[in-house]
Design a protein around this motif. Structure first.
Motif, mmCIF file in Angstrom:
data_model
loop_
_atom_site.group_PDB
_atom_site.id
_atom_site.type_symbol
_atom_site.label_atom_id
_atom_site.label_comp_id
_atom_site.label_asym_id
_atom_site.label_seq_id
_atom_site.Cartn_x
_atom_site.Cartn_y
_atom_site.Cartn_z
ATOM 1 N N ASN A 329 0.813 -1.215 0.000
ATOM 2 C CA ASN A 329 0.000 0.000 0.000
ATOM 3 C C ASN A 329 0.847 1.266 0.000
ATOM 4 O OD1 ASN A 329 -2.263 -1.628 0.000
ATOM 5 N ND2 ASN A 329 -2.702 -1.376 2.181
ATOM 6 N N GLY A 330 1.875 1.258 -0.850
ATOM 7 C CA GLY A 330 2.678 2.458 -1.066
ATOM 8 C C GLY A 330 3.779 2.704 -0.066
ATOM 9 N N ARG A 331 4.097 1.691 0.769
ATOM 10 C CA ARG A 331 5.150 1.849 1.758
ATOM 11 C C ARG A 331 6.054 0.613 1.777
ATOM 12 N NH1 ARG A 331 5.797 7.086 3.498
ATOM 13 N NH2 ARG A 331 3.756 8.083 3.504
ATOM 14 N N SER A 332 7.280 0.815 2.260
ATOM 15 C CA SER A 332 8.237 -0.280 2.420
ATOM 16 C C SER A 332 8.360 -0.620 3.898
ATOM 17 C CB SER A 332 9.620 0.126 1.887
ATOM 18 O OG SER A 332 9.562 0.550 0.550
ATOM 19 N N TYR A 333 8.510 -1.925 4.173
ATOM 20 C CA TYR A 333 8.625 -2.378 5.557
ATOM 21 C C TYR A 333 9.739 -3.419 5.666
ATOM 22 C CZ TYR A 333 4.052 -0.175 5.969
ATOM 23 O OH TYR A 333 3.013 0.730 5.929
ATOM 24 N N ILE A 334 10.610 -3.217 6.632
ATOM 25 C CA ILE A 334 11.673 -4.176 6.926
ATOM 26 C C ILE A 334 11.272 -4.946 8.182
ATOM 27 C CG2 ILE A 334 14.097 -4.463 7.575
ATOM 28 C CD1 ILE A 334 14.645 -1.836 6.043
ATOM 29 N N PHE A 335 11.235 -6.265 8.093
ATOM 30 C CA PHE A 335 10.931 -7.089 9.257
ATOM 31 C C PHE A 335 12.147 -7.942 9.584
ATOM 32 C CE2 PHE A 335 9.696 -9.406 5.504
ATOM 33 C CZ PHE A 335 10.056 -10.731 5.747
ATOM 34 N N THR A 336 12.289 -8.328 10.841
ATOM 35 C CA THR A 336 13.543 -8.925 11.273
ATOM 36 C C THR A 336 13.385 -9.688 12.577
ATOM 37 O OG1 THR A 336 15.828 -8.360 11.898
ATOM 38 C CG2 THR A 336 14.137 -6.777 12.478
ATOM 39 N N THR A 351 14.127 -15.488 21.001
ATOM 40 C CA THR A 351 14.210 -14.342 20.104
ATOM 41 C C THR A 351 12.811 -13.827 19.795
ATOM 42 O OG1 THR A 351 14.233 -15.826 18.195
ATOM 43 C CG2 THR A 351 16.366 -15.104 19.040
ATOM 44 N N HIS A 352 12.745 -12.643 19.189
ATOM 45 C CA HIS A 352 11.456 -12.036 18.847
ATOM 46 C C HIS A 352 11.505 -11.466 17.432
ATOM 47 C CE1 HIS A 352 9.118 -12.340 22.544
ATOM 48 N NE2 HIS A 352 10.264 -12.236 23.189
ATOM 49 N N LEU A 353 10.377 -10.940 16.975
ATOM 50 C CA LEU A 353 10.257 -10.350 15.656
ATOM 51 C C LEU A 353 9.845 -8.890 15.780
ATOM 52 C CD1 LEU A 353 8.276 -13.181 13.818
ATOM 53 C CD2 LEU A 353 10.744 -12.819 13.840
ATOM 54 N N ALA A 354 10.336 -8.079 14.848
ATOM 55 C CA ALA A 354 10.017 -6.655 14.839
ATOM 56 C C ALA A 354 9.883 -6.180 13.401
ATOM 57 C CB ALA A 354 11.098 -5.860 15.577
ATOM 58 N N ILE A 355 9.348 -4.970 13.227
ATOM 59 C CA ILE A 355 9.133 -4.404 11.894
ATOM 60 C C ILE A 355 9.344 -2.898 11.950
ATOM 61 C CG2 ILE A 355 6.637 -4.020 12.208
ATOM 62 C CD1 ILE A 355 6.280 -4.988 9.286
ATOM 63 N N SER A 356 9.774 -2.321 10.834
ATOM 64 C CA SER A 356 9.983 -0.877 10.764
ATOM 65 C C SER A 356 9.754 -0.389 9.348
ATOM 66 C CB SER A 356 11.414 -0.519 11.190
ATOM 67 O OG SER A 356 11.650 0.879 11.032
ATOM 68 N N GLY A 357 9.245 0.827 9.213
ATOM 69 C CA GLY A 357 9.214 1.493 7.929
ATOM 70 C C GLY A 357 10.573 2.100 7.621
ATOM 71 N N ILE A 358 10.697 2.730 6.451
ATOM 72 C CA ILE A 358 11.989 3.302 6.058
ATOM 73 C C ILE A 358 11.972 4.822 5.990
ATOM 74 C CG2 ILE A 358 12.517 1.207 4.748
ATOM 75 C CD1 ILE A 358 12.157 2.976 2.183
ATOM 76 N N PRO A 360 12.615 8.305 6.993
ATOM 77 C CA PRO A 360 13.517 8.853 8.014
ATOM 78 C C PRO A 360 12.826 9.830 8.966
ATOM 79 C CG PRO A 360 13.967 9.848 5.882
ATOM 80 C CD PRO A 360 13.021 8.724 5.631
ATOM 81 N N LEU A 361 11.651 10.317 8.606
ATOM 82 C CA LEU A 361 10.938 11.272 9.456
ATOM 83 C C LEU A 361 9.976 10.591 10.420
ATOM 84 C CD1 LEU A 361 10.136 14.056 6.819
ATOM 85 C CD2 LEU A 361 12.080 13.891 8.382
ATOM 86 N N LYS A 362 9.886 9.261 10.341
ATOM 87 C CA LYS A 362 8.961 8.545 11.209
ATOM 88 C C LYS A 362 9.713 7.508 12.041
ATOM 89 C CE LYS A 362 4.922 9.007 8.173
ATOM 90 N NZ LYS A 362 3.872 8.285 7.406
ATOM 91 N N GLN A 363 9.498 7.555 13.344
ATOM 92 C CA GLN A 363 10.050 6.542 14.235
ATOM 93 C C GLN A 363 8.981 5.469 14.436
ATOM 94 O OE1 GLN A 363 13.262 6.601 15.150
ATOM 95 N NE2 GLN A 363 13.387 8.436 13.869
ATOM 96 N N ASN A 364 8.962 4.504 13.541
ATOM 97 C CA ASN A 364 7.862 3.540 13.532
ATOM 98 C C ASN A 364 8.343 2.096 13.724
ATOM 99 O OD1 ASN A 364 9.129 3.399 11.061
ATOM 100 N ND2 ASN A 364 7.324 3.991 9.863
ATOM 101 N N PHE A 365 9.423 1.933 14.474
ATOM 102 C CA PHE A 365 9.859 0.597 14.853
ATOM 103 C C PHE A 365 8.809 -0.012 15.778
ATOM 104 C CE2 PHE A 365 13.204 -2.551 15.412
ATOM 105 C CZ PHE A 365 12.843 -3.167 16.591
#
Length: 425
Positions: A329-336, A351-358, A360-365
């Protein structure tokens, strides 16, 4: 395909004491966040499964002879290669153990070379590429070869690439409209790298990058004929791994990063946030950071690959493992995976799983899992964009102990990212 194929190779477990230490380290996280739901897909062990092209949120019921493209493939510990189905509406596996269609036997389990089968996409449909041993032979590097299964009249038909003896760990390109998809792979002893195109499958081309890498981290760049990989220049006394690309059309090798910080793995993709410009990410600082790069002009007007965002993990889970990326939906997401330990082969650490957008103006971890009431090892996450939205699938293990040095299987699970259903276009 893992960022490092050696991820799954066996190493001695640290035992119960380390498990207790890891649980203690995770406890502050559990107090800081609400437990997120994890859904068990199957109790069966399904190692290193890989999804076909429906994972990108585009379901094609008529593809692959009517079998569709909502599929997954894996090789079991017994060397049998299976294809199962993903219910695109619900995310369920059918059958639950993945044993839908038996494609081939005597294929290499994950433990042999560190990677299982991979998909190749193209205009003519999907193919499965994998490491296969010579029938009836003793399984070894010298008897490994490149297998490829193609859908023929509604049946998966296995074959072996001509003159591929002593080769292993293939990866296919994944562009659905490609009329000439490609495959890259390595010599089983990691001394050389190769590629072929399906218009001339019998012609093997050597990649001139063996002095830079043994092939542990290499991936096709979508929409191009390039491979992105990590490696180091032997003439550089620092011997620090950097990120490179190799163009299979022109033969050009380009170094993308140059600083003194070692890099681990890389993904390049078209980022919708930037008008589908290519960006890439890599891990750095001993896997304690994920760096997102974009090619932008400096003060001198010259465009260079520049870090636009640095993603850092939680204090109590300071290491990244197996990150991947998808767009939705128009955004990139890195999961790890996020881990309390830098010893990624040691399965005694929960261990656990997390996700973040890319952006730079949003802290969305965001943490995707945080249940510490049942310590579990979560590994090898894969995305699949269902009709409900992106799910992250992963294998779960009860952590390893001295008695069970490889951990205990807890099946395949998924967690809903909460990003919502794909928008209609």
């Amino acid at each position: 395909m893992n960022d490092q194929y050696s991820f799954r190779r066996r190493r001695p477990a640290a035992g119960a004491a380390l498990l207790a230490l890891a649980c203690l380290a995770l406890s502050p996280l559990s107090r800081a966040a609400t437990t997120l739901p994890e859904v068990q897909v199957t109790k069966s062990p399904i190692p290193d499964y890989e999804f076909d092209s429906a994972r990108n949120g585009k379901y094609c019921a008529s593809c692959n002879g009517g079998m569709g493209n909502s599929l997954f493939a894996f090789t079991g510990a017994d060397g049998k290669l299976w294809v199962g189905t993903v219910d695109f509406q619900t995310g369920a596996f059918y059958p639950p153990d993945g044993h839908g269609v038996l494609v081939d036997t005597e294929t290499a389990p994950v433990a042999d070379f560190g990677n299982g089968p991979e998909w190749m996409s193209g205009a003519s449909g999907s193919r499965i590429v994998y490491t296969r041993y010579v029938t009836g032979s003793t399984h070894s590097e010298s008897t490994a070869q490149i297998g490829m299964a193609t859908m023929v009249n509604g049946t998966w038909t296995p074959s072996v690439l001509q003159n591929s003896l002593g080769r292993a760990t293939p990866d296919g390109s994944k562009d659905d409209n490609d009329t000439n998809p490609r495959i890259n792979y390595i010599s089983a002893d990691k001394s050389a790298l190769f590629w072929r195109q399906m218009s001339a499958p019998g012609v093997e081309v050597t990649m001139p990058i063996a002095d830079l890498t043994g092939g542990n981290s290499r991936r096709w760049v979508p929409g191009t004929r390039k491979i992105i990989f990590q490696g180091h220049n032997p003439s550089d006394a620092r011997l620090v791994d950097q990120v490179y690309t190799y163009d299979t059309d022109s033969g050009a090798v380009e170094q993308l990063t140059f600083d003194a910080v070692g890099k681990y793995g890389a993904f390049m993709w078209k980022a919708p946030e930037y008008g589908n410009e290519y960006v890439f990410f890599t891990m750095a600082d001993f896997r304690r950071k994920i760096l997102v790069y974009r090619k932008i002009a400096g003060t001198d007007g010259v465009k260079r690959w520049t870090v636009i965002k640095t993603i850092t993990p939680p204090t109590k889970l300071p290491y990244f493992w197996s990150p991947e990326v998808f767009t939705h939906n128009g955004r990139s997401y890195i999961f790890t995976v996020v881990s309390p330990s830098n010893q990624f082969w040691d399965k005694s650490y929960p261990t656990h799983l997390a996700i973040s957008g890319i952006d730079p103006l949003k802290q969305n971890f965001k943490m995707l899992t945080n249940d510490t009431t049942k310590p579990r090892v979560r590994l090898d996450p894969e995305y699949f964009i269902t009709a409900k939205g992106p799910f992250i699938y992963y294998n779960r293990l009860v952590p390893a102990t001295t008695e069970y040095p490889d951990g205990v299987n807890d099946g395949v699970w998924y967690v809903d990212t909460g990003l919502g259903a794909p928008l209609s276009k």
